[in-house]
Design an enzyme around this catalytic site. Structure first.
Site, PDB file in Angstrom:
ATOM      1  N   CYS A  86       0.815  -1.258   0.080  1.00 50.42           N
ATOM      2  CA  CYS A  86      -0.042  -0.071  -0.104  1.00 50.42           C
ATOM      3  C   CYS A  86       0.865   1.258  -0.001  1.00 50.42           C
ATOM      4  O   CYS A  86       1.528   1.467  -0.988  1.00 50.42           O
ATOM      5  CB  CYS A  86      -0.812  -0.082   1.280  1.00 50.42           C
ATOM      6  SG  CYS A  86      -2.362   1.086   1.008  1.00 50.42           S
ATOM      7  N   HIS A 195      -3.337  -5.858   0.937  1.00 44.96           N
ATOM      8  CA  HIS A 195      -2.730  -5.952   2.080  1.00 44.96           C
ATOM      9  C   HIS A 195      -2.900  -7.418   2.637  1.00 44.96           C
ATOM     10  O   HIS A 195      -3.737  -7.977   3.406  1.00 44.96           O
ATOM     11  CB  HIS A 195      -3.754  -5.492   3.273  1.00 44.96           C
ATOM     12  CG  HIS A 195      -3.559  -3.646   3.135  1.00 44.96           C
ATOM     13  ND1 HIS A 195      -2.489  -3.104   3.729  1.00 44.96           N
ATOM     14  CD2 HIS A 195      -4.181  -2.820   2.458  1.00 44.96           C
ATOM     15  CE1 HIS A 195      -2.542  -1.753   3.651  1.00 44.96           C
ATOM     16  NE2 HIS A 195      -3.638  -1.624   2.851  1.00 44.96           N
ATOM     17  N   GLU A 197      -1.186  -8.860   4.889  1.00 39.72           N
ATOM     18  CA  GLU A 197      -1.224  -8.889   6.156  1.00 39.72           C
ATOM     19  C   GLU A 197      -2.439  -8.842   6.805  1.00 39.72           C
ATOM     20  O   GLU A 197      -2.471  -9.098   8.108  1.00 39.72           O
ATOM     21  CB  GLU A 197      -0.131  -7.859   6.855  1.00 39.72           C
ATOM     22  CG  GLU A 197      -0.718  -6.427   6.941  1.00 39.72           C
ATOM     23  CD  GLU A 197      -0.804  -5.587   5.574  1.00 39.72           C
ATOM     24  OE1 GLU A 197      -0.520  -6.108   4.662  1.00 39.72           O
ATOM     25  OE2 GLU A 197      -1.044  -4.603   5.744  1.00 39.72           O
TER      26      GLU A 197
END
Lengths: 223, 84
Positions: A86, A195, A197
């Site tokens: 990002c 993302h 994560e």
């Protein structure tokens, strides 16, 4: 394998990134301030998501001048692994470690939802644990995620198989060639808007991001 | 002292979503004669320097190293005030 996650003023995915490595993958990861000048002793570095320096001027434009940046460049040159997610991707393009730029979404909206990606290149150190052409569900959350590069650069990216992740079905931001993530020619620097994560535990809604972390850690062991 | 304005816009080949949205709004006001609106930003930079060649060289360096991302943007420079 020792991993650094860089914390810039305005980073807000640094903790998610830390937890994905530390808690979920039991990996050795440390926070490193943007003020530091060295990444000696680390095998990989992650530039997390967020809004470094309030996105002033352009996303990632000011962060590029932080103390830590030359150390990130050095790691990239040495063939160590550099991951930007990002805002981290935006910083990597501003640094020139990855070609092109991320511009405002075509819709002018901040888009926050889970999208489908196609894994286009499973030969990078970040994607060996995915199946070729695998479709994965990963959250996105950005206002400036529309990938732009000149035709020549896009052709080069395609020819070199540097497009690692592509939006599948729906393009959420107007990215050229539906690009969601690219790597450098050598394959050791990856930038992506989605993302991973945020998709490492069932309780988060999915685990499709987990193979990326497993790939990275496996690459570290083999290195 | 010299004040210089740097205008930064997307390159013509790059889609400008804000410009497109604003053009649509202006058209919806009834101004059908408006064909295109380009959105950009400007920076007014005041320098303690009177030599215009030096000013232009300084400003060019600042624009090209920080203010403009040449992957998607372009810029123009205009001197606003000399010896202000």
């Amino acid at each position: 394998m020792k991993i650094a996650v860089v914390v810039f003023p305005g980073s807000n995915c640094d903790i998610d990134m830390y937890e994905a490595f530390h808690t979920v993958c039991k990996a050795d990861i440390e926070y490193v301030s943007y003020k530091e000048k060295s990444l000696d002793g680390f095998d990989a570095v992650v530039l997390p998501g967020g809004f470094s320096y309030g996105d002033y001027l352009r996303t990632g434009a000011i962060a590029r001048f932080s103390n830590i940046i030359p150390a990130v460049e050095k790691m990239a040159e040495e063939g160590k692994l550099v991951l930007g997610v990002c805002n981290g991707f935006q910083i990597l393009t501003e640094m020139g470690l990855l070609p092109g730029a991320l511009k405002k979404n075509d819709s002018l909206q901040f888009v926050c939802k889970t999208v489908t990606l196609e894994v286009e290149n499973t030969h990078t150190p970040f994607t060996t644990e995915y199946e070729d052409k695998e479709l994965i569900r990963i959250p996105i959350a950005h206002g400036d995620g529309s990938y732009y590069a000149d035709e020549d650069v896009l052709a080069e990216l395609e020819n070199n198989h540097q497009v690692v992740f592509r939006y599948h079905g729906e393009n959420p931001n107007g990215s050229l060639h539906d690009i969601a993530g690219i790597c450098n020619k050598e394959g050791n620097v990856l930038g992506m808007m989605p993302h991973p994560e945020r998709a490492v535990e069932k309780i988060l809604g999915g685990t499709d991001g987990l193979p990326l972390f497993k790939s990275l850690l496996k690459a570290g062991v083999q290195a | 002292m010299t004040t210089v304005r740097i205008y930064v816009t997307y390159k013509p080949s790059v889609f400008d979503p804000q410009g497109a949205a604003i053009t649509d709004s202006v058209n919806s006001l009834g101004h059908d004669e408006v064909k295109k609106i380009v959105v950009g930003k400007f920076f007014d930079i005041t320098l303690d320097e009177d030599n215009l060649d030096k000013v232009k060289a300084d400003v060019k360096d600042i624009a090209e190293s920080l203010l403009v991302n040449f992957n998607m943007e372009t810029y123009k420079i205009k001197v606003l005030e000399e010896n202000a």
